[in-house]
Design a protein around this motif. Sequence first.
Motif, PDB file in Angstrom:
ATOM      1  N   GLY A 239      98.532  80.767 -17.823  1.00  0.00           N
ATOM      2  CA  GLY A 239      98.933  80.002 -16.430  1.00  0.00           C
ATOM      3  C   GLY A 239      99.874  80.053 -16.137  1.00  0.00           C
ATOM      4  N   LYS A 240     100.655  81.552 -16.757  1.00  0.00           N
ATOM      5  CA  LYS A 240     101.744  82.130 -15.437  1.00  0.00           C
ATOM      6  C   LYS A 240     101.539  82.716 -14.500  1.00  0.00           C
ATOM      7  CE  LYS A 240     106.097  82.457 -17.515  1.00  0.00           C
ATOM      8  NZ  LYS A 240     106.879  82.449 -16.897  1.00  0.00           N
ATOM      9  N   HIS A 241     101.935  82.926 -13.276  1.00  0.00           N
ATOM     10  CA  HIS A 241     101.100  82.819 -12.263  1.00  0.00           C
ATOM     11  C   HIS A 241     102.527  83.503 -10.772  1.00  0.00           C
ATOM     12  CE1 HIS A 241     100.636  78.796 -11.749  1.00  0.00           C
ATOM     13  NE2 HIS A 241     101.729  78.851 -10.829  1.00  0.00           N
ATOM     14  N   GLY A 242     102.041  84.355  -9.972  1.00  0.00           N
ATOM     15  CA  GLY A 242     103.022  84.083  -9.223  1.00  0.00           C
ATOM     16  C   GLY A 242     103.228  85.598  -8.572  1.00  0.00           C
ATOM     17  N   THR A 243     103.746  85.997  -7.251  1.00  0.00           N
ATOM     18  CA  THR A 243     103.958  86.940  -6.282  1.00  0.00           C
ATOM     19  C   THR A 243     104.462  88.067  -6.811  1.00  0.00           C
ATOM     20  OG1 THR A 243     105.296  86.474  -5.650  1.00  0.00           O
ATOM     21  CG2 THR A 243     103.559  85.493  -4.566  1.00  0.00           C
TER      22      THR A 243
END
Length: 601
Positions: free
Chosen positions: A64-68
Motif C-alpha cells: 500500500g505504499k504510494h506517493g510522488t
Amino acid sequence: MGRIPQHFIDELIARTDIVELIGARVPLKKSGREYKACCPFHAEKTPSFWVSPDKQFYHCFGCGKHGTALGFLMDHDHMAFPEAVEELAMRLGLEVPHEGGIDRSAQRADEPLYELMARVARFYTEQLARDSRAREYLAKRGLTAATCEQFAVGYAPDSWNELLRRFGASDAERKRLTDAGLIIERERGAGREGERHYDRFRDRVMFPIRDARGRVIAFGGRVIDAGEPKYLNSPETVLFHKGRELYGLYETRRARRSLDRLVVVEGYMDAVSLHQAGVDYTVATLGTATTPEHFRRIFRLVPAVVFAFDGDRAGRAAAWRALQQALPEAREGREIRFLFLPQGQDPDSLIRAEGRAAFEERLALAVPLSEYLVQELSEQADLRSADGRARFAEQARPLFARVPEGVYRELLLERLAQVVGLSAARLEALWSTGKAEAPAAPAPARPATNTRPARGAGRGSLVRQAIVRLLHFPAIALEVTAAERAGLDGSEEPGVALLRELLDDLRAQPAQLPAQVIQRWVGHKDGESLQKLLGREEVITGAAAAAEELRAALLKLADQAAGRRLEALEAKSRAGSLAADEVQEFQRLIESLSHRDAHGG
Ligand SMILES: [Zn+2]
C-alpha cells in the motif's frame, strides 16, 4: 526555515522524471505504459510495485505504499521534506526559494563568495584568451576550444598579485579572497613590496570546480611546464568540501538528460578528455579517495558505476581504497566495477590513443567488485595450500562484514566460500564463532509490512468518480462552470466535502499533474484517501472524456441534492408550513429539474 512556495514544489514535481528517480534505486521493468519492480518497502518475490510515468506516482499493491517523487525520497531515502525538496532541486539545477524566514540570511552570507568565484572564473577565461602559451599547451593536450568553453577552462597569469590587485582593493575584499582560498596570507616578516597576501594560483591552467547547480565553488590548477606541484586545488572552504564534490557532475547532467551509469576517474584532465571523446558520463574525485558521500551522490543518480584507475601502483592503491568504501553500498540492483588501465596509461592518454569505442569496450569488461575483491586477496595468499585459504578467509572476513544484508551479500558469501573450498554455511559459521570483531553494517531500513489499503469510502459513487477524474486530469477543474460548482453545495453525499474542497483548490490554484495535487494534500486529513484513489487502476480515456464525465457526475450530484430538497419541501408543503422564500425555492427547483429532463440531462 522559510516556507517553500507551492509553485516551486509544483515545478519540481512537473520536471522530475519519477521513473528515472526511482529507477536509479530500484531495478524497474517496463510493463505496458508503466514500470514494475519488486517493492523496495516490503519483501516479495513477484512484483507488485508500480511506477506510472503518466501520473508521476508510485504505488505498491502489496503493502500500500504510494506517493510522488518527493514522497519516495522521504520514504525510501529517509529524507526530511526540505531535504527531499533540496535533492530534487539539485537534480534539476534549481535553487530552492524560501518565503521569508531565517534560511535566506544564511544563504546570503555565502552569496558574495559565489559571486566572487564567478567573477574570478570569468577573469581566468579572459586571461586564457590573451595567453597563447596556455592555449598552445591545451591544444597540445588535445583539448578543443569547445571543450574549454564547456568546462570554462581558464588561465591564472604568471604573477604574484594580479588577482589580488584586481579583486582585493579593500580589507573586506581581501578577506573574501582569503575565505575563497584564492589568496594566501604571508607569514610575518616575509612581506614582499609591503603586501601581506599573494595569489594562490600562478601560471596555471585553471579548471573551475562547479557544484551540482553550476556555481563555481573551487578551482583546480595544472602547471603548464615542469613544476611542482603538478596539480594544485583550492583548499577546503565554506563553499568547497572535496570529499563531497564530484568534478564534472554538473557538466554530465547538462550533457545527458538520462543517465544509467557514471565513470569515476581521479583527475580533472581525465574527466575533461573523456567528455570530449564522448564518454560524457564521467566525473572525477578531487585529489581524495572516494568517500561515502560520493557514493551516496552517485547512487542517487545511477545504479551503476565504473571506477577507472591508472595502471600503476598508486592507481591500484586508490582502487583498493575505493573498494573498501564501496562495500557498504553494495547491494542487488547496483553495479560497482573496476577498470584497470594498462601500465603507464591514464584515462586521458588511453582515450586519445584508442578512442571512445575501444574505451567503452574496456568499460564493458571492467571487473565486478566481488571479483576484484577475490583477485586482490588471492594475490596475497597461496590458495593451493590450506594455510593460504585460511589466510584468505581471515582477510575477507572484515571486508565481507561491511556488506549490508541482502541478496548481494549472500552471493558474495557463496563466491568467497567457493574460493576457500567450503560451503557458504560452513564459512559463515566459521566467521561467526569469534564474533567479537567487525559488527556488520546496518541493513537498509525496511518498514514493517502495512496492511492492504482500505477501500475508499463511496467507491464507485458519483463523488468518487468525480474526485478520481480531477486527480488524473487536475486541469479539467477549470472547465467546471460556477453554476455546476454551486450545484454541489446542497449535496450531502459522503465525501462531497472533500470533492468541494479539491475542486475549489484546483480552480483557485490550477495544477497540471496528478502528483502535484497529491503533493499539495500531503498532511491534510484526506491526503491519504486521495493517494489511494490515484493508486487504483482506472480506465479514463483522456482529458476531454474526463472533463465530460466530471461534469456529468457534478450534474447528477446536483440533481440528487435538488431532488432530495424537493422531497423535503413537498413534505412541508403538504403539511402547509412552507415559508414564503421556501415557496419560491420550491418553484425554482421544479423548473430547473423539468428543464433539465426536457434536454435529456
Ligand atoms: Zn510494497
